[in-house]
Design a protein around this motif. Structure first.
Motif, short mmCIF file in Angstrom:
data_model
loop_
_atom_site.label_atom_id
_atom_site.label_comp_id
_atom_site.label_asym_id
_atom_site.label_seq_id
_atom_site.Cartn_x
_atom_site.Cartn_y
_atom_site.Cartn_z
N TRP A 195 0.92 -4.27 -2.73
CA TRP A 195 0.41 -3.05 -3.36
C TRP A 195 0.77 -1.84 -2.49
N THR A 199 -9.58 0.81 -4.07
CA THR A 199 -8.75 -0.39 -4.21
C THR A 199 -9.19 -1.49 -3.25
N THR A 228 -6.58 -1.33 -12.21
CA THR A 228 -6.40 -2.11 -10.99
C THR A 228 -7.14 -3.43 -11.08
#
Length: 373
Positions: A140, A102, A79
């Motif tokens: 995302w 994230t 990521t």
């Protein structure tokens, strides 16, 4: 070929020199040159490339139907490298319900560096459309989401992203290519924490990206992969490759058990709510049937009461291991808000279950005794 055959053949290359059925592990960090200073093979140094890692990357790309795969030292490393390929001033659109690491990366690392981001309920397509900016470069998605198992309409969200000139990325860790193919739903990039179902035995850390096209952006990410060195060791790559051989068998068996567990919990008087894509009362059942081949082996349950009642319940379990992570052969349970920390928005009575390969009746009996005391 069927998925199980493809997974097996993608990771099965007999050693041409010895005939060994199990592929060798190339542990070398460096590779020799001949008297003319020419490379003997195709490799110079393990950070930019290694034969064992290359075999894993090709296998993962094949299973996801992509043009190129890249392996990393963790899902977070994958990521992070993807975000590093963006430029200061770019914008990322992210789901409100997503793996907590994230948004933590975006807030603590990339926001000070110059990336901006917005969080939005990805199940609200109008909100998604209105939240995409002129400088949005990545939308995302995470579906099913962690930990609420919210479902994102990948076809529609990818269309909205493309209309704005952005890339659509899907974290496919929970579904795996056994159950969902985001690239076939017009996503551009798939991310995996290979720590989870790909390895399948809770003994290796890893991550991966698969790109639909080997375009300029993919090549930039490949450059960053080699320059940063956030790559898995050859032995870790070998372990993930070994796990891929049984991926389809494991995920389908775990999903069947998860379905039985979810149905048991859904009808229990001590349970407030069960979050599981396989339940007939799921609000996105039609979408699930459209874009998934099965509901998966992850579920979340909200017990009646608060954090104390939830923790008391898991303390009485005998077969579930109280631990974070998921996707292994053993069943795990965790109080998610405790793992995410004091800023967590997860309900305090929510428990996340990763269903393993134990018999469904044994797991249900264990849950029943813990709920009844």
């Amino acid at each position: 070929m069927h998925f199980d055959t493809l997974a097996l053949r993608a990771t099965h290359q007999s050693d041409p020199e010895t005939g060994a059925v199990a592929p060798p592990i190339h542990l070398s960090t460096t590779f020799a040159r001949n008297e003319a200073n020419e490379l003997v093979g195709d490799y110079t140094y393990t950070r930019p490339n290694n034969p064992t890692r290359e075999a894993l990357e090709k296998a993962i790309a094949l299973l996801e139907g992509g043009a190129v795969g890249m392996a990393f030292g963790s899902g977070q490393a994958a990521t992070m490298t993807l975000f590093q390929a963006l430029r200061p001033g770019d914008h990322v659109l992210l789901s409100t319900d997503a793996y907590y690491g994230t948004p933590a990366l975006l807030e603590q690392v990339f926001h000070p560096w110059g990336l901006t981001y917005t969080r939005v309920d990805m199940s609200d397509l109008d909100a998604v459309e209105s939240s995409i900016h002129e400088n949005t470069r990545i939308v995302w998605c995470e579906t099913p989401s962690n930990p609420m198992l919210t479902i994102t309409d990948l076809l529609t969200v990818s269309r909205l992203a493309h209309e704005a000139g952005a890339l659509c990325v899907c974290d496919n860790t929970w579904a795996t290519p056994v159950l969902q193919h985001p690239l076939d739903l017009n996503c551009d990039i798939v991310m995996h924490s290979t720590t989870k179902y790909f390895s399948g035995h809770s003994d290796v850390l890893g991550g991966a990206l698969v790109f639909k096209r080997n375009d300029e952006f993919a090549q930039r990410v490949r450059l960053l992969q080699g320059l940063s060195g956030a790559v898995p060791s050859p032995f870790d790559c070998w372990l993930v490759s070994r796990g891929l051989k049984t991926l389809g068998v494991r995920v389908r068996a775990q999903s069947l058990t998860a379905q039985a567990v979810a149905e048991f919990l859904d009808g229990h008087p001590a349970v407030e709510k069960v979050h599981y894509p396989g339940l007939p009362n799921h609000p996105d059942r039609a979408l699930i049937q459209q874009q998934m081949n099965g509901p998966g082996a992850m579920l979340s349950v909200q017990v009646k009461g608060g954090a104390d009642e939830a923790i008391r319940f898991i303390g009485k379990l005998k077969l579930f291991t109280r631990a974070t992570s998921l996707g292994g052969v053993e069943s795990l349970i965790e109080h998610r808000a405790s793992v995410e920390g004091p800023t967590s928005a997860t309900p305090k009575n929510l428990l996340r279950l990763s269903i393993g390969l134990e018999h469904s009746e044994d797991l249900i009996n264990d849950l029943a005794q813990a709920l009844s005391l």
